[in-house]
Scaffold this active site. Structure first.
Site, PDB file in Angstrom:
ATOM      1  N   ASN A 205      54.218 -37.407 -30.855  1.00  0.00           N
ATOM      2  CA  ASN A 205      55.584 -37.758 -30.471  1.00  0.00           C
ATOM      3  C   ASN A 205      55.727 -37.597 -28.965  1.00  0.00           C
ATOM      4  O   ASN A 205      55.368 -36.548 -28.399  1.00  0.00           O
ATOM      5  CB  ASN A 205      56.589 -36.855 -31.202  1.00  0.00           C
ATOM      6  CG  ASN A 205      56.624 -37.126 -32.694  1.00  0.00           C
ATOM      7  OD1 ASN A 205      57.017 -38.197 -33.147  1.00  0.00           O
ATOM      8  ND2 ASN A 205      56.172 -36.144 -33.485  1.00  0.00           N
TER       9      ASN A 205
ATOM     10  N   HIS B 275      44.638 -25.130 -44.812  1.00  0.00           N
ATOM     11  CA  HIS B 275      43.537 -25.768 -44.099  1.00  0.00           C
ATOM     12  C   HIS B 275      43.233 -27.128 -44.732  1.00  0.00           C
ATOM     13  O   HIS B 275      43.735 -27.467 -45.801  1.00  0.00           O
ATOM     14  CB  HIS B 275      42.276 -24.890 -44.139  1.00  0.00           C
ATOM     15  CG  HIS B 275      41.821 -24.562 -45.532  1.00  0.00           C
ATOM     16  ND1 HIS B 275      42.088 -23.355 -46.128  1.00  0.00           N
ATOM     17  CD2 HIS B 275      41.135 -25.288 -46.458  1.00  0.00           C
ATOM     18  CE1 HIS B 275      41.582 -23.344 -47.345  1.00  0.00           C
ATOM     19  NE2 HIS B 275      40.995 -24.504 -47.570  1.00  0.00           N
TER      20      HIS B 275
ATOM     21  N   GLU C  43      38.200 -26.036 -43.117  1.00  0.00           N
ATOM     22  CA  GLU C  43      37.241 -25.223 -43.865  1.00  0.00           C
ATOM     23  C   GLU C  43      36.026 -26.071 -44.211  1.00  0.00           C
ATOM     24  O   GLU C  43      36.153 -27.148 -44.794  1.00  0.00           O
ATOM     25  CB  GLU C  43      37.879 -24.676 -45.147  1.00  0.00           C
ATOM     26  CG  GLU C  43      36.948 -23.752 -45.931  1.00  0.00           C
ATOM     27  CD  GLU C  43      37.588 -23.258 -47.221  1.00  0.00           C
ATOM     28  OE1 GLU C  43      37.740 -22.036 -47.365  1.00  0.00           O
ATOM     29  OE2 GLU C  43      37.910 -24.104 -48.079  1.00  0.00           O
TER      30      GLU C  43
ATOM     31  N   HIS D 151      46.447 -40.736 -47.152  1.00  0.00           N
ATOM     32  CA  HIS D 151      46.109 -39.965 -45.958  1.00  0.00           C
ATOM     33  C   HIS D 151      46.981 -38.717 -45.880  1.00  0.00           C
ATOM     34  O   HIS D 151      48.008 -38.613 -46.555  1.00  0.00           O
ATOM     35  CB  HIS D 151      46.253 -40.792 -44.674  1.00  0.00           C
ATOM     36  CG  HIS D 151      47.506 -41.605 -44.606  1.00  0.00           C
ATOM     37  ND1 HIS D 151      47.535 -42.964 -44.781  1.00  0.00           N
ATOM     38  CD2 HIS D 151      48.792 -41.242 -44.383  1.00  0.00           C
ATOM     39  CE1 HIS D 151      48.778 -43.412 -44.672  1.00  0.00           C
ATOM     40  NE2 HIS D 151      49.552 -42.386 -44.423  1.00  0.00           N
TER      41      HIS D 151
ATOM     42  N   GLU E  50      45.773 -38.815 -40.613  1.00  0.00           N
ATOM     43  CA  GLU E  50      46.654 -39.516 -39.677  1.00  0.00           C
ATOM     44  C   GLU E  50      47.188 -38.501 -38.670  1.00  0.00           C
ATOM     45  O   GLU E  50      47.914 -37.564 -39.036  1.00  0.00           O
ATOM     46  CB  GLU E  50      47.811 -40.184 -40.407  1.00  0.00           C
ATOM     47  CG  GLU E  50      48.785 -40.879 -39.466  1.00  0.00           C
ATOM     48  CD  GLU E  50      50.005 -41.475 -40.161  1.00  0.00           C
ATOM     49  OE1 GLU E  50      51.026 -41.696 -39.480  1.00  0.00           O
ATOM     50  OE2 GLU E  50      49.939 -41.699 -41.391  1.00  0.00           O
TER      51      GLU E  50
END
Length: 820
Positions: free
Chosen positions: A616, A630, A678, A561, A612
């Protein structure tokens, strides 16, 4: 032999212009052709002797006649041992095999000659004329014809030459439909080329014939059953030349669109995937040649700006690094041939240049210039011929002056006692080197004047310039400092040459032998090359020990990820779900560490690349910086997707269209936190989340790190000098089947603000501890030692790449347990 179909890039052809010149010369007898002075060396006649040429014979009613030649001189380094003139029409291609020479022209006959001095042995006759390209291998001859078909011939090697046509591609079917083995990449293709077949290459071990055409496609034919096993659109313009590396099966193509591309067959399949694009100039690339040995592999390309680019292959991967330019031809380079470390190039300026590459280096020296033709040299073939104490070569050349010539060339070994600087005081008297190059072509003065005035013949208008014959050498090729060494007495005249030429020349003239990384050599501007050289000393990555290196190579790695931080988790999740069509896979909250995560993607985490999102506690804004580029998302219809985003109130930052230097339709949208996605218009794939783009300041060093530590391979390298950037795509498999990491280097930019928003890419590994050892042994910087995460117990190790981007390696078994 790498012949090109020289349908020149303008409204008038060279042939038309030359025919007009002939008429003008007949009407104006005062116009005289200028004859060049032959280059020569005075040598000891006892040391250098060649057998005298044999008289050539021709069959009755042959369109060829034997031209008279002056007697050979033992003091010359080269001598034309045979010259044949064709009364009408042009020679398009030459091939050599088993002691025979094959020539193709605009007739329906392939002429066969006996080596070395062109004894006429007959012909191969077809029903279609204009034989544009010929390829010979062992006892087989492949030829392409005006009807866009390929013929295959067998011949014997006895004194009485005999041949037989054994096949025509594509083969006929009783039902008038083509029988061929369809693959997933070629179902929609007609397996007869729709335009001229301009080039061919044969992969010996697999029995595959590759054909390139002016219809922009490349086709692969299996000779055993004569089926077309793959067909793909290779370029945006005519395919001019094609090669196969017999060692690894890589296919090289070049085109009038100015690019050279490298293709590989997909493992266990017949389809081919693009692995690298080399695009150095707008000028058409006319020809390719490959020089391969046990230790080195060099690729040469000749273009219409008069330059020969060359690249060297890295030993442990498929990547080719640009080594420099061979400059000396003043007009378009139309053909290039290699034999060992010798390079032969034919040009529109009527000359053939002979270059020698030094062993274990990229330095090339121009040994001689063959100047007997009176028209552009269209095609070449060459082979080795040993003669006593010197190495000899036979070179066969055909020109638009309708002549076919055979040259015998003597080349002294590099350790021969030869005076290379013309100073008699430094020579022992055995051999004296004299170079007398007259740089005017032997074409008529009026033809040259038209060329210099910018006639649209044979290439760009900026090609009619004399250049000093030097080699531009990249520091990637030479670990030691390089020097500027001219290989003939030429003068530099003002020109409007390309930016790449100016940059490379400036590099050699100003850096005083300082070795610069290739990315900085290609992108650096004259004003900042000194600063780059001082600020970026080359640092080689340490080599891991062999056992650890072998383990890394066999480790099970994949992209898990990509992580980025957001200030409003719920709002971003809603955006990604609504506009990008991802699914929320899982969400977790870690209050003891004051953060929350959400995982989104197009497929399950155990087999797909996902996003992911990290929130915070108390932080509602992040700085994305200038380094992050991107994320890439594949959309079947970009325009339709953009309309949906607009209708639902999403932010579109770039309307659909192609990016500079590219052809794929793309658009850009932004999520609520300012991260750019994109959209790329491609056919559907199982991994719509297809890439992460990051900008780097030292491309070569970062690529080397990822290849060694992450075991990624370079899937594609696109060098765009005209647009001042270079792109490299890295991954664990073909781009069509999985995500890639795209690294972009903008010329002259060596540092980026990375901000604090984008976090890292996570990669799976079987052992984080061994991975940490590999990172350290390669000089990588570990910022979190290997071990389990608190509260999750998933083992990870975190490091920085040479440009400062973060990588997280995650234990594969722990990751699957975490998903459970």
């Amino acid at each position: 032999m790498h012949a090109i179909a020289m349908d020149v890039y303008g409204k008038r052809s060279l042939l038309t212009l030359m025919d007009k010149e002939k008429t003008e010369q007949q009407e104006s007898p005062n116009i005289h052709l200028h004859v060049q002075i032959h280059s020569h060396r005075e040598a000891n006649e006892q040391d250098i002797q060649f057998s005298p040429p044999r008289p050539s014979t021709t069959f009755p009613q042959s369109p060829w006649t034997l031209s008279s030649l002056p007697p050979p001189s033992p003091s010359l380094l080269y001598h034309c041992i045979a010259s044949l003139h064709r009364h009408e029409g042009n020679i398009y291609s030459i091939a050599v095999s088993k002691g025979f020479i094959f020539t193709g022209s605009n007739s329906s006959r392939i002429r066969v000659w006996k080596q070395p001095d062109c004894m006429d042995k007959g012909y191969l006759k077809s029903n279609s004329g204009e034989i544009r390209t010929i390829l010979a291998y062992n006892n087989m001859v492949f030829s392409s014809h005006k009807d866009h078909k390929i013929r295959i011939w067998n011949f014997n090697v006895s004194e009485n030459f005999k041949s037989k046509k054994v096949a025509t591609l594509p083969k006929r079917s009783k039902n008038s439909f083509l029988n061929f083995s369809r693959t997933k990449n070629n179902n929609s293709h007609n397996h007869k080329h729709k335009d001229l077949v301009s080039c061919m290459a044969y992969y010996h071990s697999e029995g595959l014939l590759y054909t390139g055409s002016h219809d922009r496609t490349v086709k692969a034919w299996r000779i055993s059953d004569r089926n077309c096993v793959d067909s793909f659109l290779a370029h945006e313009d005519h395919v001019n030349a094609i090669l196969v590396n017999q060692d690894d099966g890589c296919v090289f193509t070049c085109s009038s669109d100015g690019s050279v591309k490298i293709w590989r067959r997909v493992y266990t399949e017949n389809s081919h995937t693009l692995t690298m694009t080399l695009k150095f100039q707008h000028s058409p690339v006319n020809t390719l040649a490959l020089s391969s040995s046990f230790n080195h592999c060099f690729l040469y390309s000749g273009s219409s700006d008069g330059m020969i680019n060359f690249w060297e292959k890295e030993r442990l991967c498929y990547r080719f690094n640009h080594g420099g330019f061979l400059q000396g031809h003043r007009f378009a380079v139309l053909c290039v041939e290699t034999v060992g470390n010798m390079v032969f190039s034919g040009s529109e300026d009527t000359t053939i240049r002979v270059w020698r590459r030094e062993e274990d280096s990229c330095y090339h020296e121009c040994l001689m210039v063959l100047d007997g033709h009176r028209g552009p040299v269209r095609c070449l073939a060459a082979c080795l011929e040993m003669e006593k104490v010197v190495v000899g070569f036979l070179v066969y050349s055909a020109s638009l002056d309708q002549t076919f010539k055979v040259w015998r060339i003597k080349v002294f070994s590099e350790d021969e006692n030869v005076c290379l600087d013309g100073d008699n005081n430094k020579c022992d008297g055995r051999v004296k080197k004299i170079r007398e190059y007259d740089m005017s072509p032997v074409l008529s003065p009026s033809w040259v004047e038209k060329k210099l005035q910018g006639s649209n013949v044979g290439g760009n208008k900026d090609t009619s310039v004399s250049f000093i014959c030097i080699t531009m050498i990249s520091s990637l090729m030479l670990p030691s400092a390089t020097t500027l060494r001219p290989c003939c007495s030429c003068s530099i005249t003002p020109s409007s040459s390309s930016s790449s030429r100016r940059i490379a020349l400036f590099h050699l003239l100003t850096t005083g032998g300082i070795a610069l990384p290739q990315s900085q050599l290609l992108g650096g501007k004259g004003s900042d090359l000194f600063q780059i050289a001082e600020a970026n000393a080359a640092v080689n990555l340490a080599q891991p020990d062999q056992n650890l290196f072998n383990w890394v190579q066999n480790d099970n790695r994949r992209f898990l990820h990509v992580v980025y931080k957001v200030g409003d988790l719920d709002k971003t999740i809603k955006y990604v779900l609504l506009f990008l069509g991802m699914k929320l896979l899982r969400k977790r909250d870690i209050p003891e560490d004051k953060y929350s995560n959400a995982f989104l993607g197009y497929g399950p985490e155990d087999s797909s690349f996902t996003v992911e999102l990290t929130y915070n506690y108390g932080v509602d804004n992040y700085d994305i910086g200038t380094g992050f580029g991107h994320f890439g998302i594949i959309a079947e219809d970009v325009s339709k997707t953009v309309d949906i985003v607009k209708a639902k109130g999403g932010k579109v930052t770039r309307e659909p269209g192609s990016v500079k230097g590219g052809s794929i339709v793309t658009a850009s949208v932004e999520d609520p936190s300012g991260y750019r996605f994109e959209l790329l218009e491609r056919r559907p794939t199982r991994e719509p989340l297809c890439k992460v783009m990051l900008r780097v300041g030292d491309l070569d060093r970062v690529i080397a790190f990822y290849e060694k530590v992450s075991v990624m391979i370079v899937l594609l390298s696109l060098i765009m000098i005209a647009f001042q950037y270079t792109v490299a795509k890295l991954g664990y498999g073909p781009e069509a089947n999985g995500p890639v990491l795209q690294l972009t280097y903008n010329y002259g930019v060596t540092n980026y603000d990375k901000g604090n928003g984008y976090a890292q890419i996570a990669i799976g590994t079987d052992d984080v501890y061994k991975t940490a050892e590999a990172i350290k042994s390669c000089g990588g910087k570990i910022i979190r030692e290997p071990g389990p995460l608190p509260g999750i117990n998933t083992k990870i190790v975190v490091c920085l790449d040479p440009d400062g981007w973060k990588l997280v390696f995650v234990d594969n078994v722990d990751f699957l347990k975490e998903l459970e």
